[in-house]
Design an enzyme around this catalytic site. Structure first.
Site, mmCIF file in Angstrom:
data_model
loop_
_atom_site.group_PDB
_atom_site.id
_atom_site.type_symbol
_atom_site.label_atom_id
_atom_site.label_comp_id
_atom_site.label_asym_id
_atom_site.label_seq_id
_atom_site.Cartn_x
_atom_site.Cartn_y
_atom_site.Cartn_z
ATOM 1 N N PHE A 124 1.105 -1.559 -0.339
ATOM 2 C CA PHE A 124 -0.463 -0.078 -0.210
ATOM 3 C C PHE A 124 0.660 1.446 -0.317
ATOM 4 O O PHE A 124 2.020 1.195 0.800
ATOM 5 C CB PHE A 124 -1.315 0.039 1.419
ATOM 6 C CG PHE A 124 -2.205 0.544 1.519
ATOM 7 C CD1 PHE A 124 -2.848 1.050 0.242
ATOM 8 C CD2 PHE A 124 -1.876 1.853 2.235
ATOM 9 C CE1 PHE A 124 -4.303 1.717 0.134
ATOM 10 C CE2 PHE A 124 -3.258 3.155 2.244
ATOM 11 C CZ PHE A 124 -4.099 2.279 1.268
ATOM 12 N N ASP A 202 1.175 -6.178 7.556
ATOM 13 C CA ASP A 202 0.062 -5.876 7.878
ATOM 14 C C ASP A 202 -0.573 -6.152 7.112
ATOM 15 O O ASP A 202 -1.144 -6.941 5.909
ATOM 16 C CB ASP A 202 0.142 -4.537 6.550
ATOM 17 C CG ASP A 202 -0.814 -3.622 6.197
ATOM 18 O OD1 ASP A 202 -1.983 -3.671 7.193
ATOM 19 O OD2 ASP A 202 -1.732 -2.249 5.911
ATOM 20 N N TYR A 227 -11.528 -2.248 9.825
ATOM 21 C CA TYR A 227 -13.386 -1.777 8.510
ATOM 22 C C TYR A 227 -13.314 -2.303 7.583
ATOM 23 O O TYR A 227 -14.275 -2.161 6.527
ATOM 24 C CB TYR A 227 -13.202 0.027 8.531
ATOM 25 C CG TYR A 227 -11.824 0.100 8.026
ATOM 26 C CD1 TYR A 227 -11.492 0.282 6.578
ATOM 27 C CD2 TYR A 227 -10.940 1.217 8.741
ATOM 28 C CE1 TYR A 227 -10.104 0.412 6.334
ATOM 29 C CE2 TYR A 227 -9.567 1.713 8.705
ATOM 30 C CZ TYR A 227 -9.490 1.740 7.455
ATOM 31 O OH TYR A 227 -7.994 2.330 6.903
ATOM 32 N N LYS A 228 -11.922 -3.394 7.242
ATOM 33 C CA LYS A 228 -12.887 -3.690 6.295
ATOM 34 C C LYS A 228 -13.409 -5.364 6.579
ATOM 35 O O LYS A 228 -14.671 -5.307 6.415
ATOM 36 C CB LYS A 228 -10.821 -4.026 5.267
ATOM 37 C CG LYS A 228 -10.727 -2.911 5.388
ATOM 38 C CD LYS A 228 -9.116 -3.433 4.617
ATOM 39 C CE LYS A 228 -8.454 -2.271 4.198
ATOM 40 N NZ LYS A 228 -8.782 -0.590 3.416
ATOM 41 N N ARG A 376 -11.773 -3.567 -8.376
ATOM 42 C CA ARG A 376 -11.357 -4.502 -8.000
ATOM 43 C C ARG A 376 -12.657 -4.771 -6.664
ATOM 44 O O ARG A 376 -13.945 -4.480 -6.441
ATOM 45 C CB ARG A 376 -10.999 -3.690 -5.709
ATOM 46 C CG ARG A 376 -9.887 -3.231 -6.243
ATOM 47 C CD ARG A 376 -8.911 -3.144 -5.004
ATOM 48 N NE ARG A 376 -9.431 -2.209 -4.527
ATOM 49 C CZ ARG A 376 -9.324 -1.522 -2.519
ATOM 50 N NH1 ARG A 376 -7.966 -2.583 -2.165
ATOM 51 N NH2 ARG A 376 -10.192 -0.781 -2.073
HETATM 52 C C1 PLP Z 1 -3.273 -2.173 2.842
HETATM 53 C C2 PLP Z 1 -3.589 -1.096 3.881
HETATM 54 N N1 PLP Z 1 -2.533 -0.417 5.153
HETATM 55 C C3 PLP Z 1 -2.940 0.729 5.312
HETATM 56 C C4 PLP Z 1 -3.847 2.027 4.986
HETATM 57 C C5 PLP Z 1 -4.258 2.736 5.869
HETATM 58 O O1 PLP Z 1 -5.482 2.502 7.215
HETATM 59 P P1 PLP Z 1 -5.757 3.824 7.517
HETATM 60 O O2 PLP Z 1 -5.686 4.610 6.756
HETATM 61 O O3 PLP Z 1 -6.265 3.102 8.411
HETATM 62 O O4 PLP Z 1 -3.985 4.088 8.769
HETATM 63 C C6 PLP Z 1 -5.108 0.601 4.458
HETATM 64 C C7 PLP Z 1 -6.185 1.823 4.138
HETATM 65 O O5 PLP Z 1 -7.050 0.922 3.140
HETATM 66 C C8 PLP Z 1 -4.742 -0.761 3.103
HETATM 67 O O6 PLP Z 1 -5.413 -0.497 2.605
#
Ligand code: PLP
Length: 416
Positions: A124, A202, A227-228, A376
């Site tokens: 990400f 992650d 939240y996913k 997606r």
């Molecule tokens: C793989 C991954 N890591 C981190 C995040 C970001 O998380 P946050 O905005 O809650 O810090 C996301 C957000 O969709 C994500 O998909």
């Protein structure tokens, strides 16, 4: 009965669908973006009433002694059950970005002589930014090495070729946000252990979708969002897992909730022992409470069954796309082998954004778009049916054939 209806009628998880909120105004809506924001469990409303009306409305400040003080740990432990972690190894905190930063800096400061953080190009993008920030906070020599795995036939070899004894930390998204590629936890952890490097995972796109057993997979450190697939709601706090033997790792953002006795109001209070030392400030009590119902449902369903259905749904979607959509310019860009895939499927199309907008605005299907050319489709097993999969492919076909794609070609929404 058509094949999809038959699969739905024999699906042991089918009834969970009724335990999520579905808008009665949009009865035919197919929601395939649970890999971005999960649906709302119906039980959330009772929890909200309890926390907002009773605990906050009536109990007021007494709430701190009636469950709020250790809510990060108690909900953390529930998530820990999903991960196979031991009691006291998982806590909620802030968001994934901040949890990643705290954990990465903790590792880098405990390995000052090793300057490299290894990650890959499919991680990400914000995680890569965070890892760079962590390097900046750890020392002037620290840097992030990003291995280009975007076109690697074997991403694991490409990554591991770059691993050496300058590596302090390997940090990866277990499941890639874009393609759905899934790393083999144990393989990466074992390889890193051979050169004494730590691995920070992650789990945002994998927790609640694929089975994880931190003990048998050899995971030492992980973060993830709620939240996913955990259905915790927009902006719900994230979690950190730090294996209980990692005593030398210290939270770089110290604050009262991470100390042994926050209410001593002592600026020299030592860090708490265990995972609580990774806390910093006041927990997000209301949002933390809303995470429980989604995690409890996953525990009740059992991750083995959830995963089995995830594979069946995504496999069916891939097969139907190959069969019905490839002649219209669509191409599956997720790994074909379910062992290397999470619970979403990426579909390439040169006009992917217009296809997505036509689906959302004209066909009652919600996927999402990742620039420049991927759609997606997330298959959250607790509320997605096999009929949803079949209907989605038919509606994509319709959007192409009835000019829907052309109608949305020039639109650019704020959130893609
Ligand atoms: C793989 C991954 N890591 C981190 C995040 C970001 O998380 P946050 O905005 O809650 O810090 C996301 C957000 O969709 C994500 O998909």
């Amino acid at each position: 009965m058509n094949p999809a209806s038959h699969l739905d009628s024999t699906d042991p998880l089918a009834d969970f669908r009724n335990r999520f909120v579905h808008s009665s105004d949009e009865a035919d809506l197919i929601y395939l973006d649970g890999n971005s924001l999960g649906k709302q469990p119906t039980a959330v409303r009772q929890v909200l009433t309890q926390v907002v009306d009773h605990e906050w409305g009536e109990r007021l400040i007494r709430g701190w002694n009636e469950g709020w003080l250790d809510i990060s740990g108690s909900v953390g432990d529930l998530i820990g059950e999903l991960l196979g972690a031991q009691h006291g190894e998982v806590t909620l905190a802030e968001n994934t970005s901040v949890c990643l930063y705290k954990t990465a800096v903790a590792v880098l400061r405990s390995h000052p002589q090793r300057p490299t953080v290894l990650t890959d190009s499919e991680n990400f993008p914000s995680d890569i930014q965070i890892l760079r920030s962590a390097c900046g906070s750890a020392g002037s020599d620290h840097h992030v090495k990003v291995v280009d795995t975007s076109s690697a036939s074997d991403p694991t070899s490409a990554l591991l070729d770059a691993l050496d004894d300058s590596t302090a930390l390997v940090s990866l998204s277990h499941v890639s946000y874009k393609t759905g590629w899934r790393w083999n936890l144990k393989e990466i952890n074992d390889a890193a252990a051979k050169v004494d490097a730590q691995v920070l995972w992650d789990f945002s796109h994998s927790v609640g979708a694929v089975p994880i057993d931190v003990q048998s997979d050899g995971v030492t450190l992980a973060v993830g969002c709620t939240y996913k697939y955990l259905n915790g709601g927009p902006g719900a706090p994230a979690f950190i897992y730090v294996r209980s033997d990692q005593d030398d790792l210290a939270n770089p953002i110290t604050g009262w909730f991470g100390t042994a006795d926050p209410f001593s109001f002592d600026a020299s209070s030592p860090p708490a022992s265990g995972i609580e030392r990774f806390l910093t400030g006041t927990p997000h009590v209301v949002s933390a409470a809303l995470i429980r119902p989604g995690v409890e449902m996953l525990l009740e369903a059992g991750m083995e069954r959830v995963y089995e259905k995830s594979v069946s749904l995504s496999q069916r979607f891939i097969e139907l796309c190959d069969e019905r959509l490839s002649s219209s310019g669509f191409e599956v860009r997720s790994p074909r082998d379910p062992q290397n895939r999470g619970s979403h499927v990426a579909l390439f199309h040169p006009d992917a954004q217009a296809v997505g907008l036509a689906l959302i605005n004209e066909k009652s299907v919600i996927p999402d778009f990742r620039p420049p050319d991927l759609l997606r489709f997330g298959f959250a097993p607790l509320y997605t049916s096999f009929t949803d999969v079949d209907l989605t492919v038919s509606r994509i076909m319709e959007a192409v054939e009835d000019g829907g794609v052309d109608r949305w070609r020039n639109e650019n929404p704020l959130v893609p």
